[in-house]
Enzyme design. Sequence first.
Site, PDB file in Angstrom:
ATOM      1  N   LYS A 193      10.916   3.694  -7.267  1.00  0.00           N
ATOM      2  CA  LYS A 193       9.952   4.758  -7.603  1.00  0.00           C
ATOM      3  C   LYS A 193      10.705   6.011  -8.041  1.00  0.00           C
ATOM      4  O   LYS A 193      10.349   6.652  -9.037  1.00  0.00           O
ATOM      5  CB  LYS A 193       9.106   5.120  -6.384  1.00  0.00           C
ATOM      6  CG  LYS A 193       7.973   4.167  -6.087  1.00  0.00           C
ATOM      7  CD  LYS A 193       7.101   4.752  -4.969  1.00  0.00           C
ATOM      8  CE  LYS A 193       6.226   3.705  -4.330  1.00  0.00           C
ATOM      9  NZ  LYS A 193       5.487   4.185  -3.179  1.00  0.00           N
ATOM     10  N   LYS A 204      -3.777   5.409   0.063  1.00  0.00           N
ATOM     11  CA  LYS A 204      -3.487   6.005   1.367  1.00  0.00           C
ATOM     12  C   LYS A 204      -2.896   7.405   1.182  1.00  0.00           C
ATOM     13  O   LYS A 204      -3.326   8.358   1.802  1.00  0.00           O
ATOM     14  CB  LYS A 204      -2.516   5.096   2.132  1.00  0.00           C
ATOM     15  CG  LYS A 204      -2.164   5.599   3.503  1.00  0.00           C
ATOM     16  CD  LYS A 204      -1.307   4.604   4.265  1.00  0.00           C
ATOM     17  CE  LYS A 204      -0.784   5.268   5.543  1.00  0.00           C
ATOM     18  NZ  LYS A 204       0.057   4.398   6.343  1.00  0.00           N
ATOM     19  N   GLU A 236       0.613   4.905 -10.179  1.00  0.00           N
ATOM     20  CA  GLU A 236      -0.263   3.948 -10.866  1.00  0.00           C
ATOM     21  C   GLU A 236      -1.733   4.323 -10.638  1.00  0.00           C
ATOM     22  O   GLU A 236      -2.539   4.397 -11.568  1.00  0.00           O
ATOM     23  CB  GLU A 236      -0.038   2.524 -10.334  1.00  0.00           C
ATOM     24  CG  GLU A 236       1.301   1.908 -10.689  1.00  0.00           C
ATOM     25  CD  GLU A 236       2.370   2.150  -9.640  1.00  0.00           C
ATOM     26  OE1 GLU A 236       2.250   3.136  -8.870  1.00  0.00           O
ATOM     27  OE2 GLU A 236       3.322   1.356  -9.603  1.00  0.00           O
ATOM     28  N   GLU A 296       6.780  -7.242   2.394  1.00  0.00           N
ATOM     29  CA  GLU A 296       6.967  -5.798   2.561  1.00  0.00           C
ATOM     30  C   GLU A 296       7.204  -5.487   4.047  1.00  0.00           C
ATOM     31  O   GLU A 296       7.825  -4.480   4.383  1.00  0.00           O
ATOM     32  CB  GLU A 296       5.752  -5.021   2.024  1.00  0.00           C
ATOM     33  CG  GLU A 296       6.054  -3.549   1.760  1.00  0.00           C
ATOM     34  CD  GLU A 296       4.970  -2.831   0.969  1.00  0.00           C
ATOM     35  OE1 GLU A 296       5.114  -2.647  -0.254  1.00  0.00           O
ATOM     36  OE2 GLU A 296       3.949  -2.454   1.581  1.00  0.00           O
ATOM     37  N   GLY A 336      -0.505   0.516   4.880  1.00  0.00           N
ATOM     38  CA  GLY A 336      -1.262   0.141   3.678  1.00  0.00           C
ATOM     39  C   GLY A 336      -1.614  -1.339   3.648  1.00  0.00           C
ATOM     40  O   GLY A 336      -2.747  -1.725   3.364  1.00  0.00           O
ATOM     41  N   ARG A 337      -0.642  -2.187   3.958  1.00  0.00           N
ATOM     42  CA  ARG A 337      -0.883  -3.638   3.856  1.00  0.00           C
ATOM     43  C   ARG A 337      -1.683  -4.188   5.029  1.00  0.00           C
ATOM     44  O   ARG A 337      -1.957  -5.381   5.097  1.00  0.00           O
ATOM     45  CB  ARG A 337       0.453  -4.376   3.697  1.00  0.00           C
ATOM     46  CG  ARG A 337       1.479  -4.063   4.769  1.00  0.00           C
ATOM     47  CD  ARG A 337       2.860  -4.559   4.360  1.00  0.00           C
ATOM     48  NE  ARG A 337       3.902  -4.163   5.301  1.00  0.00           N
ATOM     49  CZ  ARG A 337       4.533  -2.988   5.272  1.00  0.00           C
ATOM     50  NH1 ARG A 337       4.215  -2.095   4.352  1.00  0.00           N
ATOM     51  NH2 ARG A 337       5.476  -2.710   6.138  1.00  0.00           N
ATOM     52  N   HIS A 364      -0.265 -30.115  -9.765  1.00  0.00           N
ATOM     53  CA  HIS A 364      -0.011 -30.459 -11.165  1.00  0.00           C
ATOM     54  C   HIS A 364       0.953 -29.466 -11.809  1.00  0.00           C
ATOM     55  O   HIS A 364       1.030 -29.361 -13.031  1.00  0.00           O
ATOM     56  CB  HIS A 364      -1.336 -30.511 -11.926  1.00  0.00           C
ATOM     57  CG  HIS A 364      -2.270 -31.523 -11.336  1.00  0.00           C
ATOM     58  ND1 HIS A 364      -2.240 -32.856 -11.685  1.00  0.00           N
ATOM     59  CD2 HIS A 364      -3.193 -31.415 -10.342  1.00  0.00           C
ATOM     60  CE1 HIS A 364      -3.132 -33.517 -10.965  1.00  0.00           C
ATOM     61  NE2 HIS A 364      -3.724 -32.661 -10.135  1.00  0.00           N
TER      62      HIS A 364
HETATM   63  O1  F6P Z   1       4.887   0.949  -3.107  1.00  0.00           O
HETATM   64  C1  F6P Z   1       4.493   0.374  -1.927  1.00  0.00           C
HETATM   65  C2  F6P Z   1       3.300   1.035  -1.317  1.00  0.00           C
HETATM   66  O2  F6P Z   1       3.667   2.197  -0.666  1.00  0.00           O
HETATM   67  C3  F6P Z   1       2.591   0.073  -0.376  1.00  0.00           C
HETATM   68  O3  F6P Z   1       3.148   0.060   0.877  1.00  0.00           O
HETATM   69  C4  F6P Z   1       1.194   0.560  -0.437  1.00  0.00           C
HETATM   70  O4  F6P Z   1       0.290  -0.395   0.015  1.00  0.00           O
HETATM   71  C5  F6P Z   1       1.056   0.850  -1.908  1.00  0.00           C
HETATM   72  O5  F6P Z   1       2.311   1.368  -2.282  1.00  0.00           O
HETATM   73  C6  F6P Z   1      -0.039   1.798  -2.280  1.00  0.00           C
HETATM   74  O6  F6P Z   1       0.083   3.027  -1.648  1.00  0.00           O
HETATM   75  P1  F6P Z   1      -1.117   4.032  -1.584  1.00  0.00           P
HETATM   76  O7  F6P Z   1      -2.255   3.387  -0.885  1.00  0.00           O
HETATM   77  O8  F6P Z   1      -0.596   5.234  -0.858  1.00  0.00           O
HETATM   78  O9  F6P Z   1      -1.509   4.391  -3.007  1.00  0.00           O
END
Ligand code: F6P
Length: 543
Positions: free
Chosen positions: A509, A203, A209, A349, A263-264, A380
């Site tokens: 972060k 987003k 990452e 979240e 995002g979620r 199990h």
């Molecule tokens: O670290 C949490 C977050 O901001 C989430 O809310 C989001 O879904 C995810 O990181 C990824 O963010 P982005 O889509 O901006 O890379």
Amino acid sequence: MTSKSKAIEALKSHFENDAPKDMRAAFSNDPKRFENNSATFDDLLLDWSKCAVNDQTLTLLEDLALEKNVASKRDAMFNGEHINITEDRAVLHTALRNRSNLPIIEGGKDVMHDVNAVLDQMGVFSEGVRSGDITASNGKKFTDIVNIGIGGSDLGPAMAVLAMAPYHDGPRCHFVSNIDGAHIADTLKNVQLETTLFIIASKTFTTIETMTNAQTARRAIVEALNEDAVAHHFCAVSTALDKVADFGINEDRIFGFWDWVGGRYSLWGAIGLPVMMAIGAVRFGEFLDGAHAMDKHFKDAPARENLPMMLGLIGYYHRAICDYSTRAVIPYDQRLSRLAAYLQQLDMESNGKSVTLDSQSVCGPSGPIVWGEPGTNGQHAFFQLLHQGTDIIPVEFIVAATAHETGMDVHHQLLLANCFAQSEALMKGRTLEEAHQQLTDKGMGKAEADRLAPHKVFSGNRPSTTLVYKKLTPFALGRLIALYEHRVFVEAQLYGINAFDQWGVELGKELATALLPVVQTGKGAAKLDSSTAALVKYVSDIS
Ligand code: F6P
């Protein structure tokens, strides 16, 4: 701290004094207990009759929903009001699946124009890739898609692609999220780079990452093919269109969304591109249809027939009134094996907050810990604790009436029998007398039965809900996910919190950014607490 509400006080007193305590008795005293404590929406059934609630509980919960203005807040969300007050944003993921196409106004303009344009762009691109009209740099059909994203840019599509396996007739899909280089390294080993398309999904297009994994993938393509191949082998999904262009991705391969989609909550638009690649635009449309049907149901159905409302009220009751701190989500469906991970982000979240909408401390608990694994596997592993542990953990069972597989009916019959037996066992339990009797019936002497029987007692009265639907189609999946989204919304209103920000992810972060040079150079550790400094030093010493 916010003042206590009358409805909450009434619920607490009801829980202590009047709510059912003996569920066996609750069922035998009321032949209509199931009818009175379940609701359906088309083929989707929600049964909450095995929860320790009665008509009075539900009335008090409905009173609370009125006191907290759940219905008017729901309407405010659907109408595009800026209910995400800490970010001053509308919350309009429902617009992404607004199949009625009726206008939804945000910032003075109808968002449906942009929503439809991106959906069309996704359709053209994914059908091109699926048919082979859009090819890899060597002119060959793409065989593999690698989605690089994390959190909401990963969990939804990863969960849905797995769930939709019977409809998957597009390229193979892989998902890389973790900054751990093992994730992308292992994925790259499993694909032919010459015929692999990467989707960079972020987003913000700043998430460390995703950006790091994207650069690693880019290098792999340049090394295996050449710089020009980047234009063929990458596309991107983001709200930050300017940042994507810097990566070298052509404009026609950038799929946008908007800051009014959290995002979620973003699976329904461009973040769903891997799902569309996997099952095609028509099936993806059915997935959106299912979610839209749930949206209408949430808006229109009276409370007792309203599945998101009831799931939310029961969920709130268990967490805030009964003080059960976790809930287990157990799909009896191997293809929903990533559902719990997806719901963890959606729920935790959203509702893992300690401050109310008016910036006061939350009075009492907020969202529960959500966890789970598919049944029957969980039986199990951790079901021992669900049945005999010292904590009460409400369980949410999810199962389809029919399977996709033919010629193996016994598998599904066993799956159903196990699912229903677990909720029955949690509710009924087994008394000491029954345990004792069972042992002596098998010929055990009294003394030995006295010793063993307590270990075989199940307290029972452990709450569970069960969701049943006909089959896990794209429509059914869309409806199920939208149900959970709205349930999270209902609970957030009852807690009085903003479900749509996520400030709690920021501090970690920021500190990781500050720690990176210390980890890289070993310098600056003196400013850290002794534990963090020692951990950095220890790693450096042994590596
Ligand atoms: O670290 C949490 C977050 O901001 C989430 O809310 C989001 O879904 C995810 O990181 C990824 O963010 P982005 O889509 O901006 O890379």
